[in-house]
Scaffold this active site. Structure first.
Site: not given
Ligand code: GUN
Length: 291
Positions: A54, A98, A121
């Site tokens: 990422k 995460q 997200d």
């Protein structure tokens, strides 16, 4: 019949190029690049790999990536305090914590603490609610990537029968909402579904997100169906999806490979969401053609 492969790598490369062009335009207008903060707690090897890729993708798109690596024993309150600081930081447009988190931290507390307008997200309940009610917000990256692949493979999805296999908050449920918004007739199947094969036999579109290696067999599919395989299962035979690729590709019209299908789309959609967030926060119009 042999199904046409749906090339997620190529679609993701196009999306990333389109994002990078718009990032350059945004940065010139706003006087700063879009900023994405990625938080990793602990040293789960798979998560470390995801976070590194990422970071690399963020830099390649011309964005500013801020990586926060915290020890595995970080107290929940400390992580929440970091989220508060990132929420208040004007140059941070997107925040990603995460998952999975260590067992002593309640992931729901953390997800719910992120400012919904920085929740790239799309996991915050406010964004789930916005998706369900048709309001602008953030859509989770994996189902968004699946939708882009489906649009590419099928064009207009209106009126098609879609079966989503799996009802997770991150993939199955938002995928069903997206397909409903495209005017598909949507069925969500799951572990208690009685006659999965009976449902799949009618499906023009199948999205498999169950996390069970090669569970969906080609014999169950409608000939010509478009199959999107979200599964990433590590087996002795290597990385395989939730769909049995050899038998499915003999029946389907088009199918995503694993790897090289949905996977590359997820990070590309994260960059897309971060750019869109930056545009909204700074009042800079983003040209979303190509998205
Ligand atoms: N872990 C695996 N995939 C994801 C993702 O898309 N977002 C976050 N936050 N964690 C993940």
């Amino acid at each position: 019949m042999t199904a046409a492969p749906i090339d997620g790598r190529a679609r993701a490369a196009r999306l990333r190029a389109a994002v990078a062009r718009e990032v350059a335009a945004f940065s010139a207008r706003a006087g700063r690049p879009p900023g994405l903060a990625v938080v990793l707690v602990g040293e789960d090897p798979a998560s470390s790999v995801y976070v590194r890729s990422k970071g690399k993708a963020t830099a390649e798109a011309g964005m500013c990536g801020a990586e926060h690596r915290l020890p595995a024993d970080t107290p929940e309150a400390e992580l929440l305090a970091l989220v508060d600081r990132l929420n208040a930081d004007p140059v941070i447009d997107g925040i990603l914590v995460q998952l999975p988190l260590p067992a002593h931290i309640d992931a729901t507390h953390v997800t719910n603490r992120i400012d919904p307008d920085k929740d790239v997200d799309g996991f915050h309940p406010v964004n789930a609610g916005r998706l369900a009610t048709g309001l602008p917000g953030f859509v989770p990256c994996t189902p968004l990537g699946c939708l882009m692949l489906l649009r590419e493979a099928r064009g207009d999805l209106s009126g098609l029968e879609a079966v989503v296999v799996g009802r997770s908050t991150i993939v199955g449920k938002p995928m069903a909402q997206l397909l409903l918004a495209e005017s598909c007739t949507v069925t969500v199947a799951h572990s208690r579904t009685r006659d999965l094969a009976g449902h799949l036999a009618r499906a023009d579109i199948v999205v498999a997100a169950v996390g069970r290696a090669r569970m969906i067999r080609g014999e169950w599919l409608k000939p010509g169906a478009t199959v999107i395989d979200v599964g990433i299962n590590r087996t002795e035979a290597g990385l395989v999806g939730d769909v049995d690729f050899p038998s499915a590709s003999a029946v389907a019209g088009a199918i995503t490979p694993v790897p090289g299908g949905v996977g590359p789309m997820t990070i590309a959609c994260l960059l897309r969401n971060t750019l869109v967030s930056a545009g909204r926060r700074e009042g800079v119009a983003i040209d979303e053609t190509g998205f």
